[in-house]
Enzyme design. Structure first.
Site, PDB file in Angstrom:
ATOM      1  N   THR A 229      -5.012  -5.352  -3.381  1.00 43.97           N
ATOM      2  CA  THR A 229      -5.487  -4.262  -4.236  1.00 43.97           C
ATOM      3  C   THR A 229      -6.234  -3.207  -3.428  1.00 43.97           C
ATOM      4  O   THR A 229      -6.828  -3.485  -2.388  1.00 43.97           O
ATOM      5  CB  THR A 229      -6.413  -4.782  -5.352  1.00 43.97           C
ATOM      6  OG1 THR A 229      -7.624  -5.289  -4.768  1.00 43.97           O
ATOM      7  CG2 THR A 229      -5.735  -5.865  -6.157  1.00 43.97           C
TER       8      THR A 229
ATOM      9  N   ARG B 170      -0.923   5.548   6.191  1.00 47.69           N
ATOM     10  CA  ARG B 170      -1.663   5.158   4.999  1.00 47.69           C
ATOM     11  C   ARG B 170      -0.700   5.022   3.823  1.00 47.69           C
ATOM     12  O   ARG B 170       0.339   5.674   3.760  1.00 47.69           O
ATOM     13  CB  ARG B 170      -2.763   6.174   4.694  1.00 47.69           C
ATOM     14  CG  ARG B 170      -3.897   6.108   5.708  1.00 47.69           C
ATOM     15  CD  ARG B 170      -5.074   6.938   5.267  1.00 47.69           C
ATOM     16  NE  ARG B 170      -5.263   8.084   6.124  1.00 47.69           N
ATOM     17  CZ  ARG B 170      -6.358   8.843   6.119  1.00 47.69           C
ATOM     18  NH1 ARG B 170      -7.338   8.567   5.302  1.00 47.69           N
ATOM     19  NH2 ARG B 170      -6.464   9.871   6.928  1.00 47.69           N
TER      20      ARG B 170
ATOM     21  N   TYR C  30     -12.172   0.819  15.046  1.00 50.33           N
ATOM     22  CA  TYR C  30     -12.586   1.683  13.938  1.00 50.33           C
ATOM     23  C   TYR C  30     -13.704   1.022  13.126  1.00 50.33           C
ATOM     24  O   TYR C  30     -14.770   1.625  12.910  1.00 50.33           O
ATOM     25  CB  TYR C  30     -11.385   1.973  13.043  1.00 50.33           C
ATOM     26  CG  TYR C  30     -11.664   2.952  11.929  1.00 50.33           C
ATOM     27  CD1 TYR C  30     -11.853   4.305  12.198  1.00 50.33           C
ATOM     28  CD2 TYR C  30     -11.719   2.538  10.610  1.00 50.33           C
ATOM     29  CE1 TYR C  30     -12.100   5.210  11.175  1.00 50.33           C
ATOM     30  CE2 TYR C  30     -11.967   3.433   9.582  1.00 50.33           C
ATOM     31  CZ  TYR C  30     -12.152   4.767   9.873  1.00 50.33           C
ATOM     32  OH  TYR C  30     -12.400   5.663   8.860  1.00 50.33           O
TER      33      TYR C  30
END
Length: 319
Positions: free
Chosen positions: A215, A191, A150
Site C-alpha cells: 500500500t 516512481r 537516500y
C-alpha cells in the site's frame, strides 16, 4: 492559506525538480523573489522555463554539495534525487547531497539569520512496523541496503538540522514528505505513478512488483506545496518533523487499475519481484499537520490522477 507579511527573498535548492518547480511558482505568485538553485542531475530546466520570464525569478546552476553565498530570508532545501532510479545511480553522490547539502544550507541560514526548511521524506521510517506512521516513530531502516544512501542520508540531514537548531539557534523546519504526484514528474524516475502512466499510454505492460498488494498514500502536488508553505510560515517553536501526505491508502494494484481506466489503455498487468527493502505499507499520520498548520489534503486521488493525465499524455505525444 498563510498571509504574506513582507516580500522575501527565498532560495529553493532543487528548484527545477518536480516539487521545487511547483514551489517556485507558488512563491512567485505570492509576491516573493525566488532564487532557484539546481545542478540538473535529475531535474529539467523546462520545468521552470515559464518562470524565467518573471522579474522576481533567478536561476542559479550550482551543486549544493559546495557552499553557496547568497543573501536570503528563507531557504527550502529540496536538493536531492528522490526516486530510486536516480538516487541509486550514484549512491555516494546521493549521500553527499543529503549531508553536505544540509550542512551548506544550514551554514547559509546561520549567516543570514534565515529560516530553513528541510524536505525530508517518509523513507526515514523505512519498512515500518507501526501503521500509520506518526512523527514519534523512529523507523525500521536498513543502514547498508541499496536504498540506504537516500534513507540514511535524509535521516542524517534531519540530525544536522536539529543539532544546528540546538547548538546555534538556527530557525529550522523539517517536513517528512510522503508519496506525491502531479505534473513535472520525471517520466523515467521509476516512481509508481509515472511508471503506470507512461506504460499505460505507450501500450506497454503495467509492471507490478510483488503481488501488488503493498500500500501507498498519494498526495497531489499542490496540496503538498501548500503544506510546505504553511510549515515555513508557522511560529518558530514549530520545528517539526511534520508529516505531509495524503492518508488515503490504497493497494498498488488498485492504483494501476485506476490509471488504466483514466487512460483507456488496454495494457496488461505484469508481476515482477519486489525490490530490496521496498516498504510493504506507507501511510502518514497527519494529526500534527492538521493541528499545528491547519493543513490537510483537499484533492482526492481520483481528481488528482485526472489532472495529472494530460501532462503524461503530452510527453508520450512528443516522444
Amino acid at each position: 492559506m498563510p498571509t504574506i507579511q513582507t516580500k522575501k527573498r527565498v532560495l529553493v535548492t532543487g528548484g527545477a525538480g518536480f516539487l521545487g518547480s511547483h514551489l517556485c511558482a507558488r512563491l512567485l505568485q505570492e509576491g516573493h523573489e525566488v532564487i532557484c538553485l539546481d545542478n540538473f542531475y535529475s531535474s529539467n530546466e523546462d520545468n521552470v522555463l515559464a518562470l524565467q520570464r518573471h522579474s522576481g525569478f533567478r536561476l542559479l546552476e550550482h551543486d549544493i554539495t559546495f557552499p553557496v553565498d547568497v543573501k536570503v530570508d528563507e531557504i527550502y532545501n529540496l536538493a536531492c534525487p528522490a526516486s530510486p532510479v536516480h538516487y541509486q545511480r550514484d549512491p555516494v553522490q546521493t549521500v553527499k547531497t543529503n549531508v553536505l547539502g544540509a550542512l551548506n544550507v544550514l551554514e547559509l541560514a546561520r549567516r543570514c539569520n534565515a529560516r530553513v526548511l528541510q524536505a525530508s521524506t517518509s523513507e526515514v521510517y523505512g519498512d515500518p512496523i507501526v501503521h500509520p506512521q506518526p512523527e514519534s516513530y523512529n523507523g525500521n531502516v536498513n543502514p547498508i541496503g541499496v536504498r540506504s544512501c537516500y534513507d540514511e542520508g535524509k535521516r542524517c540531514a534531519e540530525t544536522l538540522f536539529f543539532d544546528h537548531h540546538r547548538q546555534y539557534g538556527v530557525h529550522i523546519k523539517v517536513a517528512r514528505i510522503f508519496n506525491t504526484y502531479g505534473p513535472h514528474m520525471h517520466p523515467d524516475d521509476g516512481r509508481v505513478v509515472s511508471n503506470f502512466f507512461m506504460q499505460a499510454l505507450q501500450g506497454k505492460d503495467i509492471t507490478l512488483y510483488g503481488d501488488g498488494q503493498q500500500t501507498r498514500s498519494f498526495c497531489y502536488v499542490s496540496d503538498l506545496i501548500d503544506g510546505l508553505v504553511r510549515l515555513m510560515a508557522s511560529p518558530d517553536w514549530i520545528t517539526g518533523p511534520v508529516n505531509l501526505g495524503n492518508p488515503e491508502e490504497l493497494q498498488i494494484r488498485d492504483l494501476a487499475e485506476r490509471i488504466l481506466a483514466i487512460t483507456g489503455s488496454e495494457s496488461q498487468l505484469r508481476i515482477e519481484p519486489l525490490p530490496e527493502n521496498d516498504p510493504l505499507q506507507r501511510k502518514p499520520d497527519i494529526t500534527l499537520a492538521q493541528s499545528l498548520l491547519q493543513w490537510q489534503p483537499r484533492i482526492s486521488l481520483h481528481d488528482g490522477l485526472r489532472m495529472t493525465h494530460p501532462y503524461f499524455a503530452g510527453l508520450t505525444q512528443d516522444a
